[in-house]
Design an enzyme around this catalytic site. Structure first.
Site, PDB file in Angstrom:
ATOM      1  CG  HIS A   1      -0.539   9.695 -24.850  1.00  0.00           C
ATOM      2  ND1 HIS A   1      -1.111  10.140 -23.675  1.00  0.00           N
ATOM      3  CD2 HIS A   1       0.802   9.756 -24.638  1.00  0.00           C
ATOM      4  CE1 HIS A   1      -0.161  10.453 -22.804  1.00  0.00           C
ATOM      5  NE2 HIS A   1       1.013  10.232 -23.371  1.00  0.00           N
TER       6      HIS A   1
ATOM      7  NE  ARG B   1      -4.119  -1.969   1.828  1.00  0.00           N
ATOM      8  CZ  ARG B   1      -4.179  -2.942   2.731  1.00  0.00           C
ATOM      9  NH1 ARG B   1      -3.407  -2.908   3.800  1.00  0.00           N
ATOM     10  NH2 ARG B   1      -5.020  -3.935   2.577  1.00  0.00           N
TER      11      ARG B   1
ATOM     12  NE  ARG C   1       1.572  16.822 -13.206  1.00  0.00           N
ATOM     13  CZ  ARG C   1       2.206  16.016 -12.404  1.00  0.00           C
ATOM     14  NH1 ARG C   1       1.950  16.052 -11.099  1.00  0.00           N
ATOM     15  NH2 ARG C   1       3.105  15.157 -12.847  1.00  0.00           N
TER      16      ARG C   1
ATOM     17  CG  HIS D   1       6.478   9.845 -24.498  1.00  0.00           C
ATOM     18  ND1 HIS D   1       5.116   9.776 -24.471  1.00  0.00           N
ATOM     19  CD2 HIS D   1       6.807  10.954 -23.771  1.00  0.00           C
ATOM     20  CE1 HIS D   1       4.625  10.778 -23.759  1.00  0.00           C
ATOM     21  NE2 HIS D   1       5.632  11.505 -23.320  1.00  0.00           N
TER      22      HIS D   1
ATOM     23  CD  GLU E   1      -3.158  16.326 -15.901  1.00  0.00           C
ATOM     24  OE1 GLU E   1      -1.972  15.941 -15.771  1.00  0.00           O
ATOM     25  OE2 GLU E   1      -3.881  16.009 -16.843  1.00  0.00           O
TER      26      GLU E   1
ATOM     27  CG  HIS F   1       1.730  14.582 -23.765  1.00  0.00           C
ATOM     28  ND1 HIS F   1       2.433  15.725 -24.054  1.00  0.00           N
ATOM     29  CD2 HIS F   1       2.559  13.828 -22.993  1.00  0.00           C
ATOM     30  CE1 HIS F   1       3.634  15.667 -23.483  1.00  0.00           C
ATOM     31  NE2 HIS F   1       3.741  14.521 -22.834  1.00  0.00           N
TER      32      HIS F   1
ATOM     33  CE  LYS G   1       6.291  17.027 -14.579  1.00  0.00           C
ATOM     34  NZ  LYS G   1       6.279  15.764 -15.279  1.00  0.00           N
TER      35      LYS G   1
ATOM     36  CG  ASN H   1      -0.955  15.620 -20.806  1.00  0.00           C
ATOM     37  OD1 ASN H   1      -0.654  14.653 -21.495  1.00  0.00           O
ATOM     38  ND2 ASN H   1      -1.143  15.562 -19.515  1.00  0.00           N
TER      39      ASN H   1
ATOM     40  CE  LYS I   1       0.161  13.810 -14.810  1.00  0.00           C
ATOM     41  NZ  LYS I   1      -0.162  14.317 -16.161  1.00  0.00           N
TER      42      LYS I   1
ATOM     43  CD  GLU J   1       7.626  15.263 -22.842  1.00  0.00           C
ATOM     44  OE1 GLU J   1       6.956  16.312 -22.753  1.00  0.00           O
ATOM     45  OE2 GLU J   1       7.108  14.123 -22.794  1.00  0.00           O
TER      46      GLU J   1
HETATM   47  P1  NAD Z   1      12.904   4.921 -22.021  1.00  0.00           P
HETATM   48  O1  NAD Z   1      12.760   4.806 -20.587  1.00  0.00           O
HETATM   49  O2  NAD Z   1      12.352   3.842 -22.889  1.00  0.00           O
HETATM   50  O3  NAD Z   1      14.446   5.107 -22.359  1.00  0.00           O
HETATM   51  C1  NAD Z   1      14.847   5.255 -23.693  1.00  0.00           C
HETATM   52  C2  NAD Z   1      15.944   4.241 -24.086  1.00  0.00           C
HETATM   53  O4  NAD Z   1      17.201   4.683 -23.592  1.00  0.00           O
HETATM   54  C3  NAD Z   1      15.737   2.848 -23.518  1.00  0.00           C
HETATM   55  O5  NAD Z   1      16.161   1.902 -24.459  1.00  0.00           O
HETATM   56  C4  NAD Z   1      16.676   2.857 -22.305  1.00  0.00           C
HETATM   57  O6  NAD Z   1      17.071   1.567 -21.921  1.00  0.00           O
HETATM   58  C5  NAD Z   1      17.827   3.639 -22.835  1.00  0.00           C
HETATM   59  N1  NAD Z   1      18.652   4.324 -21.846  1.00  0.00           N
HETATM   60  C6  NAD Z   1      18.257   4.899 -20.694  1.00  0.00           C
HETATM   61  N2  NAD Z   1      19.275   5.569 -20.141  1.00  0.00           N
HETATM   62  C7  NAD Z   1      20.345   5.403 -20.958  1.00  0.00           C
HETATM   63  C8  NAD Z   1      21.665   5.865 -20.940  1.00  0.00           C
HETATM   64  N3  NAD Z   1      22.111   6.707 -20.009  1.00  0.00           N
HETATM   65  N4  NAD Z   1      22.502   5.480 -21.923  1.00  0.00           N
HETATM   66  C9  NAD Z   1      22.059   4.671 -22.935  1.00  0.00           C
HETATM   67  N5  NAD Z   1      20.798   4.215 -23.020  1.00  0.00           N
HETATM   68  C10 NAD Z   1      19.946   4.598 -22.043  1.00  0.00           C
HETATM   69  O7  NAD Z   1      12.258   6.285 -22.587  1.00  0.00           O
HETATM   70  P2  NAD Z   1      12.222   7.766 -22.021  1.00  0.00           P
HETATM   71  O8  NAD Z   1      12.180   8.614 -23.220  1.00  0.00           O
HETATM   72  O9  NAD Z   1      13.252   7.995 -20.996  1.00  0.00           O
HETATM   73  O10 NAD Z   1      10.808   7.820 -21.279  1.00  0.00           O
HETATM   74  C11 NAD Z   1       9.610   7.651 -22.000  1.00  0.00           C
HETATM   75  C12 NAD Z   1       8.546   7.189 -21.024  1.00  0.00           C
HETATM   76  O11 NAD Z   1       8.335   8.183 -20.046  1.00  0.00           O
HETATM   77  C13 NAD Z   1       7.213   6.930 -21.675  1.00  0.00           C
HETATM   78  O12 NAD Z   1       6.673   5.727 -21.206  1.00  0.00           O
HETATM   79  C14 NAD Z   1       6.364   8.096 -21.230  1.00  0.00           C
HETATM   80  O13 NAD Z   1       5.003   7.773 -21.161  1.00  0.00           O
HETATM   81  C15 NAD Z   1       6.943   8.385 -19.880  1.00  0.00           C
HETATM   82  N6  NAD Z   1       6.729   9.757 -19.405  1.00  0.00           N
HETATM   83  C16 NAD Z   1       6.253   9.918 -18.151  1.00  0.00           C
HETATM   84  C17 NAD Z   1       6.079  11.184 -17.642  1.00  0.00           C
HETATM   85  C18 NAD Z   1       5.630  11.367 -16.231  1.00  0.00           C
HETATM   86  O14 NAD Z   1       5.329  12.500 -15.845  1.00  0.00           O
HETATM   87  N7  NAD Z   1       5.599  10.338 -15.436  1.00  0.00           N
HETATM   88  C19 NAD Z   1       6.395  12.303 -18.421  1.00  0.00           C
HETATM   89  C20 NAD Z   1       6.885  12.099 -19.700  1.00  0.00           C
HETATM   90  C21 NAD Z   1       7.057  10.814 -20.181  1.00  0.00           C
HETATM   91  N1  GLY Z   2       4.231  14.895 -18.191  1.00  0.00           N
HETATM   92  C1  GLY Z   2       2.986  15.451 -17.778  1.00  0.00           C
HETATM   93  C2  GLY Z   2       2.897  15.682 -16.296  1.00  0.00           C
HETATM   94  O1  GLY Z   2       3.781  15.336 -15.561  1.00  0.00           O
HETATM   95  O2  GLY Z   2       1.921  16.181 -15.835  1.00  0.00           O
END
Ligand code: NAD
Ligand code: GLY
Length: 360
Positions: free
Chosen positions: A249, A118, A238, A262, A234, A245, A224, A242, A140, A182
């Site tokens: 998406h 939890r 907030r 992404h 949100e 997005h 941010k 997006n 998030k 971003e």
């Molecule tokens: P990812 O986590 O898939 O990483 C991208 C690639 O880079 C992967 O293959 C990873 O293994 C590799 N990698 C990571 N660090 C590395 C490094 N230092 N050197 C070499 N390779 C490396 O993608 P991302 O772009 O980091 O994140 C995208 C995700 O984040 C999506 O799922 C998206 O929905 C999410 N997201 C979430 C929020 C939030 O607020 N929580 C905001 C934006 C995006």
């Molecule tokens: N990436 C959108 C948010 O964090 O609200």
């Protein structure tokens, strides 16, 4: 090192940004309440950075779990690997999870932390540009569902964020560009002076000039953190984070998770949102051109894939957390640096814009 703060009362936390932070036990220790830690990472990041992270945690009972790499593994099934590891090692409610990787690992680890017994603590160690400027901050967390991106999740704030800019040296160019989407987003939605700076400095960012990258990460995290402090869950402003997005998406889900990154999908989505804003008479054509030019300069796509027909595209846009009473709500632009969230647009216009923004 620069330290920013996300101000959320009892859930406030620091964001440390700088070089050589990965091995810094002194940054980790204040965020770990118990004696147990579990590092969650993936098969790409583990060989690069897991040993260094574990070394900084040598004072704790420290376990690790290595997930498969890719957006297509951001699922409930793979999330269960984290719970399996936690339970097999008999880790208790005082365990701290450490997310070591990009946004996929950060979102999944955060969600596991929100659910395990939890709710337990977690720390974000983002290693992609995208995760350092966006996903590691704000709490998030979640996974994808086959029918919709990020549709299963929870708000759960980390205890701290440690962004070691040295990790960006191993990041592939395509992933660097995805992160820049971003970064550009903050300029478009609320920071016009940063947008101007990006127009001048984009080439430095692409060649990984350290000073330029650190500045862009700090400025993005400041934006941010400010928005999250105003509206943690949100209810209002907030949602402007997006921008692009809802379109993006739809591309990610429609093309199959992982086919478009992404950041790439968000980049195209921001161009579509800018076009739509211009068609509503809110944004000058010259500003649409500026936005598209900067996105292209960051080596990001500006057109949606032909493989996704418009009817399907709109259907996918309807599976979005901003939908209210069955109506799609979009983040649109009144100017570069000013975003609004609205459902006040003719459906036919949305169809026209999608068609105009799809590659031939
Ligand atoms: P990812 O986590 O898939 O990483 C991208 C690639 O880079 C992967 O293959 C990873 O293994 C590799 N990698 C990571 N660090 C590395 C490094 N230092 N050197 C070499 N390779 C490396 O993608 P991302 O772009 O980091 O994140 C995208 C995700 O984040 C999506 O799922 C998206 O929905 C999410 N997201 C979430 C929020 C939030 O607020 N929580 C905001 C934006 C995006
Ligand atoms: N990436 C959108 C948010 O964090 O609200």
């Amino acid at each position: 090192m620069k330290t920013l703060h996300v101000e959320l009362g009892p859930r406030s936390y620091p964001i440390h940004i700088g070089s050589g932070l990965l091995g810094r036990a002194d940054l980790l220790k204040p965020c770990i309440a118990g004696k147990q830690v579990m590092v969650v990472t993936n098969e790409t990041v583990a060989p690069l950075y897991l040993d260094k992270t574990l070394a900084a945690l040598s004072d704790y009972q420290c376990e690790s779990v290595i997930l498969p790499d890719g957006e297509q593994y951001k699922t409930l099934d793979v999330l269960n690997h984290i719970f399996d590891a936690l339970l097999r090692k008999h880790l208790d409610r005082r365990v701290t999870l450490v997310a070591l990787g990009g946004g996929v690992i950060g979102d999944m680890t955060g969600f596991a932390a929100a659910c395990y017994q939890r709710g337990v603590d977690f720390i974000q160690i983002p290693t992609t540009l995208l995760s350092q400027v966006d996903s590691s901050v704000g709490g998030k967390t979640g996974v994808n569902h086959p029918l919709g991106k990020n549709m299963i999740g929870a708000f759960h704030q980390p205890r701290c964020v440690i962004a070691d800019t040295d990790t960006l040296n191993t990041l592939p160019d395509r992933e660097l560009s995805a992160g820049l989407a971003e970064v550009i987003k903050y300029g478009l939605i609320r920071d016009p002076a940063f947008f101007d700076w990006l127009e001048i400095n984009m080439d430095k960012l692409l060649t990984r000039d350290t000073q330029a990258l650190v500045y862009a990460i700090e400025r993005s995290c400041t934006n941010k953190a400010d928005v999250v402090a105003l509206d943690e869950r949100e209810g209002g402003v907030r949602a402007t984070l997006n921008l692009g997005h809802t379109f993006g998406h739809a591309i990610e889900t429609g093309m199959g998770y992982g086919v478009w990154l992404h950041g790439e999908a968000v980049a195209t989505g921001m161009c579509m949102a800018a076009r739509m804003s211009a068609r509503l008479g809110w944004l000058d054509d010259a500003d649409v051109t500026r936005a598209e030019a900067l996105i292209r300069q960051a080596r990001l796509p500006v057109r949606a894939p032909r493989a996704l027909d418009t009817t399907r595209f709109i259907e996918l846009m309807g599976v979005d957390k901003k939908v209210q009473d069955g109506k799609i709500r979009l983040v649109l632009l009144k100017a570069i640096g000013e975003a609004v969230v609205t459902d006040d647009f003719p459906p036919a216009l949305l169809r026209e814009v999608i068609e105009a923004c799809t590659s031939m």
